[in-house]
Write an enzyme that holds these catalytic residues in place. Sequence first.
Site, PDB file in Angstrom:
ATOM      1  N   TYR A  55     -41.803 -41.676  37.012  1.00  0.00           N
ATOM      2  CA  TYR A  55     -41.755 -40.304  36.257  1.00  0.00           C
ATOM      3  C   TYR A  55     -42.454 -39.076  36.874  1.00  0.00           C
ATOM      4  O   TYR A  55     -41.681 -38.122  37.293  1.00  0.00           O
ATOM      5  CB  TYR A  55     -42.340 -40.471  34.933  1.00  0.00           C
ATOM      6  N   VAL A  81     -25.542 -36.830  33.271  1.00  0.00           N
ATOM      7  CA  VAL A  81     -25.677 -35.865  34.493  1.00  0.00           C
ATOM      8  C   VAL A  81     -25.914 -36.755  35.634  1.00  0.00           C
ATOM      9  O   VAL A  81     -25.935 -36.362  36.908  1.00  0.00           O
ATOM     10  CB  VAL A  81     -26.811 -34.901  34.192  1.00  0.00           C
TER      11      VAL A  81
END
Length: 250
Positions: free
Chosen positions: A147, A57
């Site tokens: 993250y 993706v």
Amino acid sequence: MTKNVALITGAARGIGLATTKLMLGRGWQVAMLDRDSDELASAAEGLEGARPFICDVSFAGQVEETFAAVLETFGRLDAVVNNAGVAEFGPIEETNFAAWRRVMETNLDGVFLVSQASIPALKQTRSALVNIASISGLRASTLRVAYGTSKAAVIQLTKQQAAELGEYGIRANCVCPGPVRTKLAMAVHSQEIIDAYHDAIPLNRYGSETEIAEVIAFLCSDQASYVTGQVIASDGGFESTGVGLPALRT
Ligand SMILES: NC(=O)c1ccc[n+]([C@@H]2O[C@H](COP(=O)([O-])OP(=O)(O)OC[C@H]3O[C@@H](n4cnc5c(N)ncnc54)[C@H](O)[C@@H]3O)[C@@H](O)[C@H]2O)c1
């Protein structure tokens, strides 16, 4: 009867695979996207109503080609779940730019690219986008500079999508899972992190893949037809609490 079609990224294992199975069980068809071709092939085997599509993706070209193939196969899209994600934990000073980019290119660029590619199809069906962020996008903690920042950005991206796409009847919502014992989490959760999560979570345990999938499936469904721009933590109460939980446990 036309069946509803969901596209789920990162569907080869973990939360994405659990969501795939749950939605298949509720009569959806599912386009399963993942970049791990072996794991995707074995995950999709025997799942009636699901079709695997190998796609990273984070590459615009691959996303574009995959959308064309998915629409050729199914002819419509009624929900898109941006679930593919990677986790790398490390101190700020030791997080080099390559690690930062690895996290951002999947967790943030991937959500942007897949969502944008899905707009024409979702306009046709006036349906749903569901983005998977994390409690690490809601509350800061050590080791999560890349993250946590990527997931906070996904939360804001969801609100931008809801603001802009509402006029087409497209709903955009975000799920923030708490810790789940998937391959992603177990690679970065040391015993200290596991103990800290247990201490900080009112329900005092990790969640399961299916518990997260239930929230995702709800947001994809017509039952959530007036819900958009929302951030829902499925986290055992982690986000709502502060200090003191372990002291009050018997
Ligand atoms: N497990 C947890 O504790 C937890 C907590 C909060 C949020 N999340 C989020 O939930 C989502 C799913 O995580 P999981 O725990 O099921 O992880 P997982 O590692 O079990 O599954 C992630 C899947 O995504 C795929 N993937 C990764 N990068 C990709 C890319 N660029 N293109 C296509 N596929 C890609 C992987 O191959 C894998 O199959 C992620 O977005 C993760 O950040 C997980």
